[in-house]
Design a protein around this motif. Structure first.
Motif, PDB file in Angstrom:
ATOM      1  N   LYS A 273       0.824  -1.213   0.000  1.00 12.94           N
ATOM      2  CA  LYS A 273       0.000   0.000   0.000  1.00 12.94           C
ATOM      3  C   LYS A 273       0.854   1.258   0.000  1.00 12.94           C
ATOM      4  CE  LYS A 273      -3.925   2.181   2.202  1.00 12.94           C
ATOM      5  NZ  LYS A 273      -4.945   2.080   3.257  1.00 12.94           N
ATOM      6  N   SER A 274       1.895   1.295   0.814  1.00 13.94           N
ATOM      7  CA  SER A 274       2.729   2.505   0.882  1.00 13.94           C
ATOM      8  C   SER A 274       3.461   2.772  -0.433  1.00 13.94           C
ATOM      9  CB  SER A 274       3.724   2.423   2.045  1.00 13.94           C
ATOM     10  OG  SER A 274       4.703   1.438   1.809  1.00 13.94           O
ATOM     11  N   GLU A 275       3.867   1.718  -1.129  1.00 16.64           N
ATOM     12  CA  GLU A 275       4.564   1.891  -2.406  1.00 16.64           C
ATOM     13  C   GLU A 275       3.626   2.307  -3.539  1.00 16.64           C
ATOM     14  OE1 GLU A 275       7.866   1.717  -3.398  1.00 16.64           O
ATOM     15  OE2 GLU A 275       8.282   1.712  -1.251  1.00 16.64           O
ATOM     16  N   LEU A 276       2.384   1.856  -3.477  1.00 13.27           N
ATOM     17  CA  LEU A 276       1.475   2.039  -4.613  1.00 13.27           C
ATOM     18  C   LEU A 276       0.448   3.145  -4.437  1.00 13.27           C
ATOM     19  CD1 LEU A 276       0.784  -1.696  -5.478  1.00 13.27           C
ATOM     20  CD2 LEU A 276       2.354  -0.125  -6.631  1.00 13.27           C
ATOM     21  N   LEU A 277       0.218   3.585  -3.223  1.00  9.32           N
ATOM     22  CA  LEU A 277      -0.869   4.529  -2.946  1.00  9.32           C
ATOM     23  C   LEU A 277      -0.820   5.766  -3.831  1.00  9.32           C
ATOM     24  CD1 LEU A 277      -3.343   4.929  -1.174  1.00  9.32           C
ATOM     25  CD2 LEU A 277      -1.888   6.071   0.492  1.00  9.32           C
ATOM     26  N   ASP A 278       0.344   6.358  -3.998  1.00  7.33           N
ATOM     27  CA  ASP A 278       0.472   7.578  -4.807  1.00  7.33           C
ATOM     28  C   ASP A 278       0.551   7.307  -6.307  1.00  7.33           C
ATOM     29  OD1 ASP A 278       0.423   9.107  -2.507  1.00  7.33           O
ATOM     30  OD2 ASP A 278       2.605   9.163  -2.322  1.00  7.33           O
ATOM     31  N   LYS A 279       0.752   6.062  -6.678  1.00 10.51           N
ATOM     32  CA  LYS A 279       0.922   5.729  -8.095  1.00 10.51           C
ATOM     33  C   LYS A 279      -0.373   5.265  -8.766  1.00 10.51           C
ATOM     34  CE  LYS A 279       5.774   4.371  -7.682  1.00 10.51           C
ATOM     35  NZ  LYS A 279       6.068   5.522  -6.910  1.00 10.51           N
ATOM     36  N   LEU A 280      -1.334   4.818  -7.968  1.00 11.05           N
ATOM     37  CA  LEU A 280      -2.556   4.246  -8.519  1.00 11.05           C
ATOM     38  C   LEU A 280      -3.770   5.065  -8.086  1.00 11.05           C
ATOM     39  CD1 LEU A 280      -1.946   0.471  -7.714  1.00 11.05           C
ATOM     40  CD2 LEU A 280      -1.157   1.774  -9.682  1.00 11.05           C
ATOM     41  N   ALA A 281      -4.402   5.683  -9.022  1.00 16.42           N
ATOM     42  CA  ALA A 281      -5.637   6.427  -8.720  1.00 16.42           C
ATOM     43  C   ALA A 281      -6.515   6.361  -9.950  1.00 16.42           C
ATOM     44  CB  ALA A 281      -5.322   7.874  -8.359  1.00 16.42           C
ATOM     45  N   PRO A 282      -7.768   6.098  -9.825  1.00 11.25           N
ATOM     46  CA  PRO A 282      -8.473   5.772  -8.577  1.00 11.25           C
ATOM     47  C   PRO A 282      -8.260   4.310  -8.194  1.00 11.25           C
ATOM     48  CG  PRO A 282      -9.984   5.660 -10.416  1.00 11.25           C
ATOM     49  CD  PRO A 282      -8.647   6.096 -10.983  1.00 11.25           C
ATOM     50  N   ILE A 283      -8.239   4.051  -6.895  1.00  7.99           N
ATOM     51  CA  ILE A 283      -8.131   2.672  -6.397  1.00  7.99           C
ATOM     52  C   ILE A 283      -8.550   2.648  -4.934  1.00  7.99           C
ATOM     53  CG2 ILE A 283      -5.734   2.731  -5.584  1.00  7.99           C
ATOM     54  CD1 ILE A 283      -5.565  -0.139  -7.012  1.00  7.99           C
ATOM     55  N   ASP A 284      -9.102   1.530  -4.531  1.00 10.57           N
ATOM     56  CA  ASP A 284      -9.385   1.258  -3.122  1.00 10.57           C
ATOM     57  C   ASP A 284      -8.598   0.028  -2.732  1.00 10.57           C
ATOM     58  OD1 ASP A 284     -11.528   3.194  -2.356  1.00 10.57           O
ATOM     59  OD2 ASP A 284     -12.613   2.198  -3.980  1.00 10.57           O
ATOM     60  N   PHE A 285      -7.876   0.125  -1.631  1.00  8.95           N
ATOM     61  CA  PHE A 285      -7.151  -1.030  -1.108  1.00  8.95           C
ATOM     62  C   PHE A 285      -8.009  -1.696  -0.038  1.00  8.95           C
ATOM     63  CE2 PHE A 285      -3.657   1.554  -2.719  1.00  8.95           C
ATOM     64  CZ  PHE A 285      -2.885   0.612  -3.362  1.00  8.95           C
ATOM     65  N   VAL A 286      -8.124  -3.008  -0.119  1.00  7.79           N
ATOM     66  CA  VAL A 286      -8.852  -3.793   0.860  1.00  7.79           C
ATOM     67  C   VAL A 286      -7.880  -4.830   1.394  1.00  7.79           C
ATOM     68  CG1 VAL A 286     -10.783  -5.360   1.247  1.00  7.79           C
ATOM     69  CG2 VAL A 286     -11.021  -3.470  -0.368  1.00  7.79           C
ATOM     70  N   ILE A 287      -7.790  -4.932   2.712  1.00 11.60           N
ATOM     71  CA  ILE A 287      -6.855  -5.884   3.312  1.00 11.60           C
ATOM     72  C   ILE A 287      -7.583  -7.174   3.661  1.00 11.60           C
ATOM     73  CG2 ILE A 287      -5.301  -6.341   5.250  1.00 11.60           C
ATOM     74  CD1 ILE A 287      -4.676  -3.339   5.291  1.00 11.60           C
ATOM     75  N   ASN A 288      -7.058  -8.271   3.151  1.00  8.88           N
ATOM     76  CA  ASN A 288      -7.564  -9.603   3.472  1.00  8.88           C
ATOM     77  C   ASN A 288      -6.695 -10.163   4.592  1.00  8.88           C
ATOM     78  OD1 ASN A 288      -8.420 -12.226   3.645  1.00  8.88           O
ATOM     79  ND2 ASN A 288      -7.814 -12.807   1.577  1.00  8.88           N
ATOM     80  N   GLU A 289      -7.210 -10.124   5.798  1.00  8.13           N
ATOM     81  CA  GLU A 289      -6.466 -10.641   6.953  1.00  8.13           C
ATOM     82  C   GLU A 289      -6.322 -12.164   6.888  1.00  8.13           C
ATOM     83  OE1 GLU A 289      -5.029  -8.722   9.098  1.00  8.13           O
ATOM     84  OE2 GLU A 289      -5.997  -6.805   8.639  1.00  8.13           O
ATOM     85  N   ASN A 290      -7.168 -12.808   6.094  1.00  7.05           N
ATOM     86  CA  ASN A 290      -7.205 -14.262   6.003  1.00  7.05           C
ATOM     87  C   ASN A 290      -6.545 -14.757   4.711  1.00  7.05           C
ATOM     88  OD1 ASN A 290      -7.936 -16.765   7.059  1.00  7.05           O
ATOM     89  ND2 ASN A 290      -9.921 -16.755   6.042  1.00  7.05           N
ATOM     90  N   TYR A 291      -5.596 -14.002   4.177  1.00  5.89           N
ATOM     91  CA  TYR A 291      -5.013 -14.291   2.863  1.00  5.89           C
ATOM     92  C   TYR A 291      -4.338 -15.661   2.781  1.00  5.89           C
ATOM     93  CZ  TYR A 291      -0.553 -12.854   4.903  1.00  5.89           C
ATOM     94  OH  TYR A 291       0.555 -12.754   5.687  1.00  5.89           O
ATOM     95  N   LYS A 292      -3.872 -16.191   3.886  1.00  7.58           N
ATOM     96  CA  LYS A 292      -3.192 -17.495   3.864  1.00  7.58           C
ATOM     97  C   LYS A 292      -4.154 -18.639   3.553  1.00  7.58           C
ATOM     98  CE  LYS A 292       0.499 -16.212   7.017  1.00  7.58           C
ATOM     99  NZ  LYS A 292       1.113 -16.445   8.341  1.00  7.58           N
ATOM    100  N   SER A 293      -5.442 -18.368   3.614  1.00  9.72           N
ATOM    101  CA  SER A 293      -6.442 -19.407   3.361  1.00  9.72           C
ATOM    102  C   SER A 293      -6.810 -19.535   1.892  1.00  9.72           C
ATOM    103  CB  SER A 293      -7.703 -19.134   4.185  1.00  9.72           C
ATOM    104  OG  SER A 293      -7.412 -19.282   5.556  1.00  9.72           O
ATOM    105  N   GLY A 294      -6.179 -18.766   1.022  1.00 12.44           N
ATOM    106  CA  GLY A 294      -6.382 -18.944  -0.404  1.00 12.44           C
ATOM    107  C   GLY A 294      -7.042 -17.775  -1.107  1.00 12.44           C
ATOM    108  N   GLN A 295      -7.005 -17.853  -2.441  1.00 13.78           N
ATOM    109  CA  GLN A 295      -7.508 -16.781  -3.299  1.00 13.78           C
ATOM    110  C   GLN A 295      -8.983 -16.488  -3.103  1.00 13.78           C
ATOM    111  OE1 GLN A 295      -6.798 -17.718  -7.392  1.00 13.78           O
ATOM    112  NE2 GLN A 295      -4.993 -16.423  -7.514  1.00 13.78           N
TER     113      GLN A 295
END
Length: 97
Positions: free
Chosen positions: A63-85
């Motif tokens: 998020k910190s690397e891409l926030l200023d480079k991608l607009a418009p965009i919404d970042f959503v955090i998947n806390e359960n990412y280890k459980s698969g796509q």
């Protein structure tokens, strides 16, 4: 291209990137651009302007690397990412509601 408010794109970018030695794939570089920038740019060319990127592994770094480079965009955090796509897809779809 005409903007479309009827469609959204969900970019799944939460994985562990084990084949990349755990380096986040969205931050891989190709021709001096992040992989995520290229995807984002190509989506915008379709007229879609609602873009969600689901992140998980290394979420703060991505998020910190891409926030200023991608607009418009919404970042959503998947806390359960280890459980698969599917959990990332579910996060993105829940965000759209």
């Amino acid at each position: 291209m005409k903007k479309s408010n009827n469609f959204a794109a969900v970019i799944l970018a939460a994985g562990l990137s084990t084949r990349m030695n755990n380096f986040p794939k969205p931050l891989l570089k190709y021709k001096n651009k992040y992989f995520a920038e290229i995807i984002h740019h190509n989506i915008l060319k379709t007229g879609i302007n609602k873009i969600i990127m689901v992140i998980g592994h290394s979420a703060d770094l991505v998020k910190s690397e891409l926030l200023d480079k991608l607009a418009p965009i919404d970042f959503v955090i998947n806390e359960n990412y280890k459980s698969g796509q599917i959990t990332s897809l579910q996060c993105g779809l829940r965000f759209l509601k």
